[in-house]
Write a protein that holds these residues in place. Sequence first.
Motif, PDB file in Angstrom:
ATOM      1  N   MET A   1       4.941 -25.518  10.691  1.00 32.87           N
ATOM      2  CA  MET A   1       5.049 -23.989  10.334  1.00 32.87           C
ATOM      3  C   MET A   1       3.812 -23.417  10.251  1.00 32.87           C
ATOM      4  SD  MET A   1       7.938 -22.342   7.858  1.00 32.87           S
ATOM      5  CE  MET A   1       7.466 -23.362   6.400  1.00 32.87           C
ATOM      6  N   ARG A   2       3.649 -22.169  10.891  1.00 32.32           N
ATOM      7  CA  ARG A   2       2.435 -21.610  10.737  1.00 32.32           C
ATOM      8  C   ARG A   2       2.802 -19.974  10.285  1.00 32.32           C
ATOM      9  NH1 ARG A   2      -1.528 -21.525  15.684  1.00 32.32           N
ATOM     10  NH2 ARG A   2       0.243 -20.843  16.752  1.00 32.32           N
ATOM     11  N   VAL A   3       1.996 -19.503   9.521  1.00 36.18           N
ATOM     12  CA  VAL A   3       2.027 -18.032   8.885  1.00 36.18           C
ATOM     13  C   VAL A   3       0.684 -17.290   8.809  1.00 36.18           C
ATOM     14  CG1 VAL A   3       2.695 -16.998   6.702  1.00 36.18           C
ATOM     15  CG2 VAL A   3       3.819 -19.005   7.212  1.00 36.18           C
ATOM     16  N   SER A   4       1.140 -15.961   9.374  1.00 34.26           N
ATOM     17  CA  SER A   4       0.062 -15.179   9.132  1.00 34.26           C
ATOM     18  C   SER A   4       0.627 -13.854   8.556  1.00 34.26           C
ATOM     19  CB  SER A   4      -0.568 -14.648  10.487  1.00 34.26           C
ATOM     20  OG  SER A   4      -1.333 -13.630  10.360  1.00 34.26           O
ATOM     21  N   VAL A   5      -0.302 -13.339   7.311  1.00 35.23           N
ATOM     22  CA  VAL A   5       0.184 -11.996   6.839  1.00 35.23           C
ATOM     23  C   VAL A   5      -0.337 -11.189   7.512  1.00 35.23           C
ATOM     24  CG1 VAL A   5       0.352 -10.950   4.485  1.00 35.23           C
ATOM     25  CG2 VAL A   5       0.379 -13.319   4.402  1.00 35.23           C
ATOM     26  N   LEU A   6       0.306 -10.247   8.365  1.00 30.96           N
ATOM     27  CA  LEU A   6      -0.131  -9.303   8.990  1.00 30.96           C
ATOM     28  C   LEU A   6      -0.769  -8.059   8.305  1.00 30.96           C
ATOM     29  CD1 LEU A   6       2.663  -9.274  11.797  1.00 30.96           C
ATOM     30  CD2 LEU A   6       0.524 -10.501  11.944  1.00 30.96           C
ATOM     31  N   ALA A   7      -0.016  -7.871   7.478  1.00 31.92           N
ATOM     32  CA  ALA A   7      -0.400  -6.549   6.410  1.00 31.92           C
ATOM     33  C   ALA A   7       0.338  -6.798   4.972  1.00 31.92           C
ATOM     34  CB  ALA A   7      -0.270  -5.325   7.090  1.00 31.92           C
ATOM     35  N   SER A   8      -0.212  -6.537   4.130  1.00 36.23           N
ATOM     36  CA  SER A   8       0.264  -6.519   2.827  1.00 36.23           C
ATOM     37  C   SER A   8      -0.150  -5.647   1.699  1.00 36.23           C
ATOM     38  CB  SER A   8       0.318  -7.880   2.246  1.00 36.23           C
ATOM     39  OG  SER A   8       1.161  -7.952   0.896  1.00 36.23           O
ATOM     40  N   GLY A   9       0.381  -4.599   1.365  1.00 37.30           N
ATOM     41  CA  GLY A   9       0.189  -3.582   0.288  1.00 37.30           C
ATOM     42  C   GLY A   9       1.083  -2.423   0.144  1.00 37.30           C
ATOM     43  N   SER A  10       0.794  -1.493  -0.467  1.00 35.61           N
ATOM     44  CA  SER A  10       1.709  -0.200  -0.710  1.00 35.61           C
ATOM     45  C   SER A  10       1.884   0.504   0.351  1.00 35.61           C
ATOM     46  CB  SER A  10       0.882   0.674  -1.735  1.00 35.61           C
ATOM     47  OG  SER A  10       0.666  -0.012  -2.951  1.00 35.61           O
ATOM     48  N   THR A  11       1.076   0.477   1.631  1.00 29.62           N
ATOM     49  CA  THR A  11       1.083   1.259   2.786  1.00 29.62           C
ATOM     50  C   THR A  11       1.914   0.225   4.023  1.00 29.62           C
ATOM     51  OG1 THR A  11      -0.909   0.094   3.733  1.00 29.62           O
ATOM     52  CG2 THR A  11      -1.102   2.478   2.549  1.00 29.62           C
ATOM     53  N   GLY A  12       2.448  -0.765   3.665  1.00 33.26           N
ATOM     54  CA  GLY A  12       3.100  -1.451   4.582  1.00 33.26           C
ATOM     55  C   GLY A  12       3.064  -2.903   4.433  1.00 33.26           C
TER      56      GLY A  12
END
Length: 265
Positions: A1-12
């Motif tokens: 299994m591979r994971v990438s957090v594409l974007a994380s924060g209050s905007t999306g």
Amino acid sequence: MRVSVLASGSTGNTSLIETKQHKILMDAGLSGKKTKQLLKDIGVDIHDIDMVFLSHDHSDHSKGLGVLMRRYPKLAAFANDGTWKYLNESQKIGKLPVDQINVIESGQTKTFGDLDITAFATSHDAAKPQYYVFTSGGKRIAFLTDTGYVSQRVKAVIADCDAYLMEFNYDDLMLRNGPYSWPLKQRILSDVGHLSNLDAGQALLDVVTSRTKHIFLAHLSQHNNTAKLAYDAAKEIMINGDANLPSDVKIVMTNASAPTSLIQI
């Protein structure tokens, strides 16, 4: 299994979970165009995404879902009945294709080939919030943001994972002394608000084990936190504290507008 957090924060908020058989989005809080670009940045074609799992209806997690469903008709979208009901009645992300709507309720585990997904309820001021543990090839990653506290029930579900994406939303002093109105501060501090750096670290302390190799620090407030404060809090509690973690555990910072690399879990 591979994971990438594409974007994380209050905007999306949007992440990719990849197995041999599936490419899945966890939340869809960005525009379709931005999601497509961020996936391209890590070498993934958006046409290869086959499922999306939605945590709750707030726009920073859901605003791109309607566009994705309408533009990619083979995409299967999952949320609980309460979230779908709210989204359909409010029309906040447009008219949703009925045949792409799928239900997974808190407490359920669904299996899709080489992937098991377990849903669990959280405490947040949304219609019916829930998050997920993704399991494949003997590896487990738990996603947990947007919750005012972490109950013993939730801890039991997410204990002993190989990786965690955990909300480190605010530094307590920054929030209390910051520009937000007092009612908004009360909402964030409440049991249906968000986790502070200290709260998140303490919760992780109860669930990590020697198998845990990655901890993603996510959903940092742009007004009430900094990457350094979140990282230092996590390191102090998890690395310098009493956590039963391996010496090579990695604390991974996420970004509101740029993806992490694809990390093998």
